[in-house]
Design an enzyme around this catalytic site. Structure first.
Site, PDB file in Angstrom:
ATOM      1  N   GLU A  92      18.426   9.088  31.769  1.00  0.00           N
ATOM      2  CA  GLU A  92      17.817   9.801  30.629  1.00  0.00           C
ATOM      3  C   GLU A  92      18.749   9.822  29.414  1.00  0.00           C
ATOM      4  O   GLU A  92      18.702  10.739  28.597  1.00  0.00           O
ATOM      5  CB  GLU A  92      17.448  11.236  31.012  1.00  0.00           C
ATOM      6  CG  GLU A  92      16.343  11.350  32.024  1.00  0.00           C
ATOM      7  CD  GLU A  92      14.972  11.152  31.409  1.00  0.00           C
ATOM      8  OE1 GLU A  92      14.839  11.264  30.183  1.00  0.00           O
ATOM      9  OE2 GLU A  92      14.043  10.869  32.175  1.00  0.00           O
ATOM     10  N   ILE A 102      13.837   1.733  37.922  1.00  0.00           N
ATOM     11  CA  ILE A 102      12.610   2.495  37.725  1.00  0.00           C
ATOM     12  C   ILE A 102      12.352   3.396  38.938  1.00  0.00           C
ATOM     13  O   ILE A 102      12.291   2.926  40.077  1.00  0.00           O
ATOM     14  CB  ILE A 102      11.410   1.561  37.484  1.00  0.00           C
ATOM     15  CG1 ILE A 102      11.736   0.583  36.350  1.00  0.00           C
ATOM     16  CG2 ILE A 102      10.165   2.373  37.185  1.00  0.00           C
ATOM     17  CD1 ILE A 102      12.166   1.232  35.048  1.00  0.00           C
ATOM     18  N   THR A 103      12.183   4.686  38.677  1.00  0.00           N
ATOM     19  CA  THR A 103      12.024   5.680  39.741  1.00  0.00           C
ATOM     20  C   THR A 103      10.566   5.805  40.170  1.00  0.00           C
ATOM     21  O   THR A 103       9.665   5.843  39.332  1.00  0.00           O
ATOM     22  CB  THR A 103      12.530   7.056  39.251  1.00  0.00           C
ATOM     23  OG1 THR A 103      13.869   6.924  38.773  1.00  0.00           O
ATOM     24  CG2 THR A 103      12.511   8.073  40.375  1.00  0.00           C
ATOM     25  N   PRO A 159      17.111  -4.921  31.804  1.00  0.00           N
ATOM     26  CA  PRO A 159      18.485  -5.428  31.927  1.00  0.00           C
ATOM     27  C   PRO A 159      19.246  -5.463  30.605  1.00  0.00           C
ATOM     28  O   PRO A 159      20.463  -5.277  30.580  1.00  0.00           O
ATOM     29  CB  PRO A 159      18.281  -6.836  32.496  1.00  0.00           C
ATOM     30  CG  PRO A 159      17.007  -6.732  33.284  1.00  0.00           C
ATOM     31  CD  PRO A 159      16.147  -5.801  32.501  1.00  0.00           C
ATOM     32  N   ARG A 213      37.403  29.873  55.363  1.00  0.00           N
ATOM     33  CA  ARG A 213      38.579  29.074  55.698  1.00  0.00           C
ATOM     34  C   ARG A 213      39.862  29.880  55.501  1.00  0.00           C
ATOM     35  O   ARG A 213      40.045  30.526  54.469  1.00  0.00           O
ATOM     36  CB  ARG A 213      38.603  27.826  54.814  1.00  0.00           C
ATOM     37  CG  ARG A 213      39.845  26.962  54.951  1.00  0.00           C
ATOM     38  CD  ARG A 213      39.918  26.261  56.274  1.00  0.00           C
ATOM     39  NE  ARG A 213      40.935  25.216  56.248  1.00  0.00           N
ATOM     40  CZ  ARG A 213      41.378  24.601  57.339  1.00  0.00           C
ATOM     41  NH1 ARG A 213      40.912  24.921  58.534  1.00  0.00           N
ATOM     42  NH2 ARG A 213      42.300  23.658  57.232  1.00  0.00           N
ATOM     43  N   GLN A 261      37.650  19.642  46.267  1.00  0.00           N
ATOM     44  CA  GLN A 261      39.054  20.053  46.246  1.00  0.00           C
ATOM     45  C   GLN A 261      39.261  21.328  47.049  1.00  0.00           C
ATOM     46  O   GLN A 261      40.242  21.453  47.801  1.00  0.00           O
ATOM     47  CB  GLN A 261      39.511  20.254  44.799  1.00  0.00           C
ATOM     48  CG  GLN A 261      41.014  20.383  44.633  1.00  0.00           C
ATOM     49  CD  GLN A 261      41.742  19.060  44.866  1.00  0.00           C
ATOM     50  OE1 GLN A 261      41.110  18.000  44.889  1.00  0.00           O
ATOM     51  NE2 GLN A 261      43.043  19.113  45.052  1.00  0.00           N
ATOM     52  N   THR A 295      13.469   1.134  31.036  1.00  0.00           N
ATOM     53  CA  THR A 295      14.770   0.465  31.062  1.00  0.00           C
ATOM     54  C   THR A 295      14.640  -0.997  31.478  1.00  0.00           C
ATOM     55  O   THR A 295      13.880  -1.340  32.388  1.00  0.00           O
ATOM     56  CB  THR A 295      15.718   1.193  32.028  1.00  0.00           C
ATOM     57  OG1 THR A 295      15.817   2.559  31.641  1.00  0.00           O
ATOM     58  CG2 THR A 295      17.100   0.568  32.028  1.00  0.00           C
ATOM     59  N   ALA A 339      18.126  -3.606  27.851  1.00  0.00           N
ATOM     60  CA  ALA A 339      17.653  -2.466  27.065  1.00  0.00           C
ATOM     61  C   ALA A 339      17.831  -1.197  27.880  1.00  0.00           C
ATOM     62  O   ALA A 339      16.891  -0.671  28.465  1.00  0.00           O
ATOM     63  CB  ALA A 339      16.190  -2.645  26.662  1.00  0.00           C
TER      64      ALA A 339
END
Length: 378
Positions: A362, A156-157, A127, A267, A335, A125, A129
């Protein structure tokens, strides 16, 4: 369930125990501090999880894609940050080397990656693309000694903890997407800059950075696969990665369902538990149905991949359905929790923050719909 083999069921049980005993206890704290789960990654290496989907002939565990999807789900169910660290390391980081590397490249990197000595990262990836992955601007210029890279990558991971980065770059500007190649770049190479991690909405304990290439010189042997074949390579990588993201999403969605069901049974309002009210029962029933449908779609795509059959359509469908299910399930869990769901004392707000990225990474949900439409002949 889904005709899982005895080995796959045993694997799932083992990963679930590891996830609950080792990963889960610090998940909330890591979300607050951003501490990267490096020690956990190394433990996963010792358990053989980092080589899980890869063949034993190449030094992997040989478990296949179904087992891998089960592992990603179980890890992500307790900590999505660890889940994406694991999934990105294998599906995006190791897979390019495993699928397209020559024997010298595999011998150099795969054993250390499978042991967890360091991670692998995938620089795609940019900026300009993102969804348009073919719009790569990073350039690779041939020299007498090899190649010189200039450009940048974003989102980037695992890059800060990577021992090797697969980076895409344009090698023949006149050929469009047919002029993109992939290269192996090692951190520490002069001119390679890995910037400080981004501050994110969720997945805070995962590592996500920007990479900059400024006249980065790499030897000729660091070309991954054939020159100008990078675009077709990363399309194949992304197909497999969608199974990973789908499995992650199933894990997050299951965590949301588990938390909502537990809370609803405990609850009390108007003298009754929340789970006794039909309105809550319907929410839980819908959540459970969508989670199971997502799981089956992910496993179907994984099973097709293991059988060496076309799986791109099913992977896109699984990723699309599961990621959107994860976000909806987290919203419903909040909720059901009411005001408490908005507080960090309960994990469901974290599930929502973590889930949203799964509709983006992805390939966005919109891109998945385009991919599916093309399979339909549109």
């Amino acid at each position: 369930m889904f005709g899982l083999t005895d080995e796959q069921q045993a694997l799932r049980k083992m990963v679930r125990s590891f996830a609950e005993e080792t990963i889960a206890p610090g998940a909330a704290e890591r979300d607050l501090t951003g501490e990267f789960p490096l020690d956990i990654v190394r433990q996963m290496g010792k358990l053989g999880l980092l080589g899980l989907p890869f063949s034993e002939d190449e030094g992997g565990t040989g478990g296949g894609t179904v087992s891998y999807a089960l592992a990603v789900e179980e890890i992500s169910r307790v900590c999505a940050s660890t889940g994406i660290t694991y999934a990105a390391d294998l599906s995006l980081g190791i897979s390019p080397i495993y699928l397209f590397g020559n024997q010298e490249q595999k011998k150099k990197y795969l054993p250390s990656l499978f042991r967890g000595e360091y991670l692998a990262s995938f620089g795609l990836t940019e900026p300009e693309a993102g969804s348009d992955a073919g719009g790569t601007r990073t350039r690779a210029r041939r020299t007498d000694k090899g190649w010189v890279l200039n450009g940048s990558k974003c989102f980037i991971t695992n890059a800060s903890y990577a021992g090797v980065i697969t980076a895409t770059a344009v090698t023949d500007p006149g050929k469009g997407t047919k002029g993109i190649s992939a290269f192996l770049v090692e951190p520490g190479t002069p001119g390679l800059q890995i910037n400080a991690p981004y501050k994110k909405l969720g997945l805070n304990a995962s590592n996500t950075t920007e990479i900059v290439f400024e006249d980065v010189e790499i030897p000729a042997e660091n070309l991954l696969g054939e020159e100008n074949k990078g675009f077709s390579q990363f399309l194949q990588i992304l197909d497999g990665g969608r199974i990973s993201i789908g499995a992650m999403a199933v894990g997050v969605a299951q965590a949301s369902l588990d938390a909502a069901l537990k809370y609803a049974k405990e609850r009390k309002q108007f003298g009754k538990t929340l789970s006794s009210f039909q309105a809550i029962q319907f929410k839980l029933a819908d959540m459970a149905t969508q989670v199971e449908l997502s799981r089956l779609m992910v496993l179907q795509a994984a099973k097709l991949k293991d059988a060496h059959l076309p799986f791109g359509r099913e992977a896109a469908m699984a990723k699309l359905h599961a990621s959107e299910t994860a976000t909806r399930a987290a919203l419903e869990a909040i909720q059901i929790h009411g005001g408490y769901g908005y507080m960090k004392d309960y994990p469901v707000e974290r599930y929502l923050r973590d889930a949203k990225l799964l509709e983006i990474g992805e390939g966005t949900s919109e891109i998945q719909r385009l991919v599916i439409a093309r399979y339909l002949g549109c």
